[in-house]
Design a protein around this motif. Sequence first.
Motif, PDB file in Angstrom:
ATOM      1  N   ALA A 157       0.841  -1.209   0.000  1.00  0.00           N
ATOM      2  CA  ALA A 157       0.000   0.000   0.000  1.00  0.00           C
ATOM      3  C   ALA A 157       0.872   1.253   0.000  1.00  0.00           C
ATOM      4  CB  ALA A 157      -0.922  -0.002   1.222  1.00  0.00           C
ATOM      5  N   PHE A 158       1.971   1.227   0.753  1.00  0.00           N
ATOM      6  CA  PHE A 158       2.906   2.360   0.755  1.00  0.00           C
ATOM      7  C   PHE A 158       3.480   2.588  -0.646  1.00  0.00           C
ATOM      8  CE2 PHE A 158       4.040   1.682   5.499  1.00  0.00           C
ATOM      9  CZ  PHE A 158       3.002   2.524   5.882  1.00  0.00           C
ATOM     10  N   LYS A 159       3.853   1.510  -1.311  1.00  0.00           N
ATOM     11  CA  LYS A 159       4.400   1.634  -2.664  1.00  0.00           C
ATOM     12  C   LYS A 159       3.374   2.275  -3.598  1.00  0.00           C
ATOM     13  CE  LYS A 159       6.513  -2.002  -4.357  1.00  0.00           C
ATOM     14  NZ  LYS A 159       6.781  -3.427  -4.647  1.00  0.00           N
TER      15      LYS A 159
ATOM     16  N   VAL B  98       3.865   6.648  -6.955  1.00  0.00           N
ATOM     17  CA  VAL B  98       3.090   6.886  -8.170  1.00  0.00           C
ATOM     18  C   VAL B  98       3.394   8.283  -8.710  1.00  0.00           C
ATOM     19  CG1 VAL B  98       0.775   7.068  -9.150  1.00  0.00           C
ATOM     20  CG2 VAL B  98       1.272   5.338  -7.421  1.00  0.00           C
ATOM     21  N   ASN B  99       3.679   8.390  -9.996  1.00  0.00           N
ATOM     22  CA  ASN B  99       3.921   9.674 -10.653  1.00  0.00           C
ATOM     23  C   ASN B  99       2.635  10.487 -10.672  1.00  0.00           C
ATOM     24  OD1 ASN B  99       4.067  11.548 -13.095  1.00  0.00           O
ATOM     25  ND2 ASN B  99       6.156  10.759 -13.021  1.00  0.00           N
ATOM     26  N   PRO B 100       2.718  11.820 -10.477  1.00  0.00           N
ATOM     27  CA  PRO B 100       1.501  12.651 -10.497  1.00  0.00           C
ATOM     28  C   PRO B 100       0.681  12.497 -11.767  1.00  0.00           C
ATOM     29  CG  PRO B 100       3.342  13.905  -9.632  1.00  0.00           C
ATOM     30  CD  PRO B 100       3.907  12.598 -10.109  1.00  0.00           C
ATOM     31  N   SER B 101       1.318  12.214 -12.899  1.00  0.00           N
ATOM     32  CA  SER B 101       0.564  11.995 -14.135  1.00  0.00           C
ATOM     33  C   SER B 101      -0.383  10.814 -13.983  1.00  0.00           C
ATOM     34  CB  SER B 101       1.527  11.732 -15.301  1.00  0.00           C
ATOM     35  OG  SER B 101       2.347  12.851 -15.535  1.00  0.00           O
TER      36      SER B 101
ATOM     37  N   ALA C 125      15.167  -2.043  -5.045  1.00  0.00           N
ATOM     38  CA  ALA C 125      14.554  -2.265  -3.732  1.00  0.00           C
ATOM     39  C   ALA C 125      15.089  -1.249  -2.716  1.00  0.00           C
ATOM     40  CB  ALA C 125      14.837  -3.692  -3.259  1.00  0.00           C
ATOM     41  N   LEU C 126      16.415  -1.019  -2.717  1.00  0.00           N
ATOM     42  CA  LEU C 126      16.997  -0.005  -1.839  1.00  0.00           C
ATOM     43  C   LEU C 126      16.362   1.357  -2.113  1.00  0.00           C
ATOM     44  CD1 LEU C 126      20.829  -0.839  -2.036  1.00  0.00           C
ATOM     45  CD2 LEU C 126      19.347  -1.184  -0.057  1.00  0.00           C
ATOM     46  N   ARG C 127      16.241   1.677  -3.391  1.00  0.00           N
ATOM     47  CA  ARG C 127      15.706   2.985  -3.785  1.00  0.00           C
ATOM     48  C   ARG C 127      14.269   3.153  -3.299  1.00  0.00           C
ATOM     49  NH1 ARG C 127      12.710   5.079  -8.048  1.00  0.00           N
ATOM     50  NH2 ARG C 127      13.362   7.163  -8.780  1.00  0.00           N
ATOM     51  N   ARG C 128      13.432   2.159  -3.525  1.00  0.00           N
ATOM     52  CA  ARG C 128      12.030   2.280  -3.121  1.00  0.00           C
ATOM     53  C   ARG C 128      11.894   2.425  -1.605  1.00  0.00           C
ATOM     54  NH1 ARG C 128      11.341  -1.550  -7.479  1.00  0.00           N
ATOM     55  NH2 ARG C 128      11.654  -3.273  -6.015  1.00  0.00           N
ATOM     56  N   ILE C 129      12.653   1.632  -0.866  1.00  0.00           N
ATOM     57  CA  ILE C 129      12.568   1.703   0.595  1.00  0.00           C
ATOM     58  C   ILE C 129      12.952   3.087   1.091  1.00  0.00           C
ATOM     59  CG2 ILE C 129      13.630   0.870   2.740  1.00  0.00           C
ATOM     60  CD1 ILE C 129      13.874  -1.884   1.385  1.00  0.00           C
ATOM     61  N   LEU C 130      14.027   3.636   0.565  1.00  0.00           N
ATOM     62  CA  LEU C 130      14.522   4.933   1.032  1.00  0.00           C
ATOM     63  C   LEU C 130      13.577   6.063   0.649  1.00  0.00           C
ATOM     64  CD1 LEU C 130      18.300   4.406   0.228  1.00  0.00           C
ATOM     65  CD2 LEU C 130      17.245   4.447   2.497  1.00  0.00           C
TER      66      LEU C 130
END
Length: 448
Positions: free
Chosen positions: A159-161, A166-169, A254-259
């Motif tokens: 749900a956080f992801k 999500v891009n504003p577009s 994965a590192l990028r998304r978590i941070l």
Amino acid sequence: MAHKGIPDWLNSSIWSSNPTSYSGDRFRVPSPKASTETLKPEAPIRAPVPEAPPTRRSPQRPPRPQPAETQKPEAAPPAGDPSPSSRFSPEEVSRQSQLLDELSKKVINIEEVRRLASQGIPDGAGIRSMVWKLLLCYLPNDHGLWAQELEKKRSQYEAFKDEFLVNPSEVTRRLEESAGPKYEESEGGNSGLLSRSEITHGEHPLSLGRTSVWNQFFQDTEIIEQIDRDVRRTHPDMHFFSGDSSFAKSNQEALRRILIIFAKLNPGIRYVQGMNEVLAPLLYVFRNDPDENNAVCAEADAFFCFVELLSEFRDNFCQKLDNSVVGIRATITKLSELLKKHDGELWRHLEITTKVNPQFYAFRWITLLLTQEFNFADSLHIWDTLLSDAEGPQETLLRICCAMLILVRRRLLAGDFTSNLKLLQKYPSTNISHLLYVANKLRGPSAG
């Protein structure tokens, strides 16, 4: 020769080699102008490390250990990643067996797990992932609740992801779809374009409103760019994190998304350089879980454990608190006081005679939890001890840092400002078990 007032166990032999150093801006320690060229860090070279990612298997509970010398990985790890030890000592085999026994119980005695893990987790059976999740309170001690708890947390991360990545577009497109027939033109056909009056202020890319998704997107861009840079330079010598393979790239993502998610959920801190180094061991250990189901969900598990770990060190990362009683400078002062208590002679030589400010070396030690001072496998061993302390990892970390100074006391006492600073900014490799032994001794009374 033993020094007066110093117990025998403090008079240790000296080891030397060149571990890595971190080059992030916040953690690059400024040296006085007179010695800038002398103290310029050299390109780090990591020594081979003795621990490999455990071979993946699928049982829900860990099996009884086989003799460590007969355990063979299915495939050799790629160059640059931790390589397997030839064998475990009898003591390590026994400790592994005890951990497996404890982890197989319906209700786990967390204090016993802490006691065993604090001495280091022999990971031939791939149990470090499970133990760390218990120590970080991500898993309850009741084995029967694990499936329910994991499903809840992993769903929450999804749900956080969906909310924060999500891009504003895409947000605008979803709003348009949800409106349905509202945007259909009355005389047939759908142009696919919103009329000027139908675009709300918050949905306009030029909006400066606080609730505007576009305004927030542009504010986040700078932080995301910093995260991208740091993720790309996370352990460049390890194929797990670096390289062109799809596996390495998936771990970087994965590192990028978590941070990014952490930064958006914590606006008071957001992202600080070096957080990627603290996150990396968690993702590495969880993705090498022998249970395939757990390995696939390593990203979600690492996120929640990262949040829990940083809750213990949150103030060290908050620049606004640097000069407060809970900030990083106060923490470094505690380290200085600990050294003064246990080895006054060394403290005087470092801080008064040679004027080596502990901020020059301890800032990185503390904020990055020693991940840059030792090879990767040794860092995991140190973290076994850090996470096992029921009082929290902060005090244990300070004792380990103090022990690091004491173990090289002879070289420090013989050195001047320049040589001592070079030694502490590129700490020599050492016997980690002995380092942790000395750190544990510092729980006791001062050395006199």
